[in-house]
Design a protein around this motif. Structure first.
Motif, PDB file in Angstrom:
ATOM      1  N   GLY A  39       0.795  -1.221   0.000  1.00  0.00           N
ATOM      2  CA  GLY A  39       0.000   0.000   0.000  1.00  0.00           C
ATOM      3  C   GLY A  39       0.824   1.267   0.000  1.00  0.00           C
ATOM      4  O   GLY A  39       0.395   2.307  -0.506  1.00  0.00           O
ATOM      5  N   PHE A  40       2.039   1.197   0.548  1.00  0.00           N
ATOM      6  CA  PHE A  40       2.902   2.382   0.607  1.00  0.00           C
ATOM      7  C   PHE A  40       3.309   2.870  -0.781  1.00  0.00           C
ATOM      8  O   PHE A  40       3.782   4.003  -0.935  1.00  0.00           O
ATOM      9  CB  PHE A  40       4.151   2.085   1.447  1.00  0.00           C
ATOM     10  N   LEU A  41       3.115   2.053  -1.801  1.00  0.00           N
ATOM     11  CA  LEU A  41       3.469   2.445  -3.171  1.00  0.00           C
ATOM     12  C   LEU A  41       2.348   3.216  -3.870  1.00  0.00           C
ATOM     13  O   LEU A  41       2.480   3.563  -5.042  1.00  0.00           O
ATOM     14  CB  LEU A  41       3.802   1.196  -3.997  1.00  0.00           C
ATOM     15  N   SER A  42       1.264   3.495  -3.164  1.00  0.00           N
ATOM     16  CA  SER A  42       0.103   4.109  -3.807  1.00  0.00           C
ATOM     17  C   SER A  42       0.330   5.552  -4.245  1.00  0.00           C
ATOM     18  O   SER A  42      -0.495   6.114  -4.962  1.00  0.00           O
ATOM     19  CB  SER A  42      -1.112   4.048  -2.875  1.00  0.00           C
TER      20      SER A  42
ATOM     21  N   PHE B 241      16.132 -11.061   4.081  1.00  0.00           N
ATOM     22  CA  PHE B 241      15.987 -10.232   5.268  1.00  0.00           C
ATOM     23  C   PHE B 241      16.428 -11.052   6.482  1.00  0.00           C
ATOM     24  O   PHE B 241      15.742 -11.999   6.885  1.00  0.00           O
ATOM     25  CB  PHE B 241      14.542  -9.761   5.418  1.00  0.00           C
ATOM     26  N   GLU B 242      17.545 -10.696   7.046  1.00  0.00           N
ATOM     27  CA  GLU B 242      18.172 -11.496   8.089  1.00  0.00           C
ATOM     28  C   GLU B 242      17.362 -11.559   9.380  1.00  0.00           C
ATOM     29  O   GLU B 242      17.463 -12.529  10.134  1.00  0.00           O
ATOM     30  CB  GLU B 242      19.574 -10.968   8.387  1.00  0.00           C
TER      31      GLU B 242
ATOM     32  N   ASP C 115       7.700  -7.888   9.815  1.00  0.00           N
ATOM     33  CA  ASP C 115       8.837  -8.066  10.717  1.00  0.00           C
ATOM     34  C   ASP C 115       9.830  -6.913  10.649  1.00  0.00           C
ATOM     35  O   ASP C 115      10.354  -6.468  11.680  1.00  0.00           O
ATOM     36  CB  ASP C 115       9.560  -9.375  10.386  1.00  0.00           C
ATOM     37  N   VAL C 116      10.123  -6.462   9.444  1.00  0.00           N
ATOM     38  CA  VAL C 116      11.090  -5.371   9.243  1.00  0.00           C
ATOM     39  C   VAL C 116      10.503  -4.388   8.225  1.00  0.00           C
ATOM     40  O   VAL C 116      11.009  -4.249   7.106  1.00  0.00           O
ATOM     41  CB  VAL C 116      12.463  -5.908   8.771  1.00  0.00           C
ATOM     42  N   PRO C 117       9.413  -3.713   8.589  1.00  0.00           N
ATOM     43  CA  PRO C 117       8.680  -2.896   7.614  1.00  0.00           C
ATOM     44  C   PRO C 117       9.500  -1.808   6.932  1.00  0.00           C
ATOM     45  O   PRO C 117       9.370  -1.610   5.719  1.00  0.00           O
ATOM     46  CB  PRO C 117       7.534  -2.300   8.445  1.00  0.00           C
ATOM     47  N   GLU C 118      10.333  -1.110   7.684  1.00  0.00           N
ATOM     48  CA  GLU C 118      11.109  -0.028   7.065  1.00  0.00           C
ATOM     49  C   GLU C 118      12.086  -0.575   6.037  1.00  0.00           C
ATOM     50  O   GLU C 118      12.205  -0.027   4.935  1.00  0.00           O
ATOM     51  CB  GLU C 118      11.859   0.763   8.145  1.00  0.00           C
TER      52      GLU C 118
ATOM     53  N   VAL D 126      11.907  -2.577  -1.670  1.00  0.00           N
ATOM     54  CA  VAL D 126      10.937  -2.549  -2.759  1.00  0.00           C
ATOM     55  C   VAL D 126      10.984  -1.204  -3.481  1.00  0.00           C
ATOM     56  O   VAL D 126      10.943  -1.146  -4.722  1.00  0.00           O
ATOM     57  CB  VAL D 126       9.518  -2.841  -2.230  1.00  0.00           C
ATOM     58  N   SER D 127      11.078  -0.118  -2.735  1.00  0.00           N
ATOM     59  CA  SER D 127      11.138   1.220  -3.341  1.00  0.00           C
ATOM     60  C   SER D 127      12.364   1.370  -4.233  1.00  0.00           C
ATOM     61  O   SER D 127      12.284   1.948  -5.324  1.00  0.00           O
ATOM     62  CB  SER D 127      11.155   2.299  -2.246  1.00  0.00           C
TER      63      SER D 127
END
Length: 309
Positions: free
Chosen positions: A56-59, A269-270, A279-282, A288-289
């Motif tokens: 959703g952050f890509l909207s 993602f370690e 788990d590691v959203p940022e 992805v960005s």
């Protein structure tokens, strides 16, 4: 990130009359932004809430189309529930959204559906994002059961887990019991045991268990799923994501996918389990960005020539 909490839900009719529950984040009336379709995992259980959290952050850069797959969430539970039908549903939605080409993203079982689509309609894709998958259904399911049963973090009923991953569940209650007893393994190990129950994006929101859909997905579809020899034909730029502590779809499966697709990148993602977006959203959003930016995917806005279905 754009705020799409009020984005409207649409009921979109497929060519066979089935109604799917669809939401577009970042919609613009002129369709100046390219389309990204994001698929959820866990057929018969998960909903569009998962891809909303993951993509959703890509909207602000895409029209992000998310939906409840048939048999899940608020979409009709009318089959068939096979790769042919799920591929057709994606095609219906692509045309409904007036896009000739688009970016396709899928996590967990959604990654299998996305891979099926990519090997059938690769010419429609300008980008592919896969999270937590494998290349061979039989091997993947058996590996998941083995990893879960040898894990020291859960003590599940072995026979029930075999039923879950082989698609031979007895009932909806059997499905619920099988999932609930292994929830901790979907997240990475925590320093404190009290934090070991963090919620994977795959299981956000109210859970409604449809064992019929799970049984079809893993009892009929997975035994026939094998894309090893077709990965080389996928030409779209591809990002493959996986958590180091993913028991269900371990790193080896994602590595095989990335090794097989020529124009791909693998990101491990370690500090994540099955769902890096939870788990590691940022870090997940950053990866992805970067992929979207470097590949120039958000600059394209091709539109369909035909009418929407």
């Amino acid at each position: 990130m754009a705020d799409d909490s009020t984005a409207a839900i649409s009921k979109v009719q497929m060519d066979d009359g089935v109604q799917l529950n669809v939401k577009i984040l970042g919609e613009d009336s002129m369709h100046t932004k390219p389309l990204l379709i994001a698929l959820h995992g866990a057929p018969g259980l998960s909903t569009l809430a998962e891809p909303v959290e993951s993509f959703g952050f890509l909207s602000d850069r895409f029209r992000v189309l998310v939906y409840d797959a048939r048999g899940s969430g608020d979409s009709d539970s009318i089959g068939p529930f096979d790769p042919d039908r799920w591929t057709k549903d994606i095609e219906n939605l692509r045309m409904w959204a007036s896009a000739d080409k688009f970016v396709l993203a899928g996590g967990s079982y959604g990654a299998f559906v996305a891979l099926d689509y990519a090997v059938r309609h690769g010419d429609r894709l300008c980008g592919l994002i896969l999270r937590a998958g494998w290349t061979v259904g039989k091997v993947g399911s058996m590996t998941a059961v083995a990893n879960i049963l040898k894990s020291k973090r859960v003590k599940p009923d072995a026979a029930r887990q075999v039923r879950l991953w082989s698609g031979t569940l007895h009932s909806d209650k059997d499905f619920e019991d099988a999932i609930m007893e292994i929830l901790p393994i979907y997240s990475p190990p925590r320093v404190s045991s009290s934090d070991d129950q963090s919620e994977s994006a795959d299981f956000k929101g109210t859970l409604i268990f449809h064992s019929k859909i799970q049984n079809t997905a893993f009892g009929e579809n997975m035994p026939r799923f094998d894309v090893r020899n077709q990965l080389q034909d996928i030409k779209a730029p591809t990002l493959v994501l996986v958590g180091r502590h993913d028991y269900a779809t371990p790193v080896s499966g994602s590595k095989e996918i990335a090794d097989g697709i020529p124009n791909s990148r693998l990101e491990i993602f370690e500090n994540s389990g099955h769902s890096p977006s939870s788990d590691v959203p940022e870090r997940s959003r950053e990866v992805v960005s970067y992929f979207v930016k470097v590949r120039g995917l958000s600059k394209r806005s091709p539109k369909a020539n035909g009418d929407a279905t």
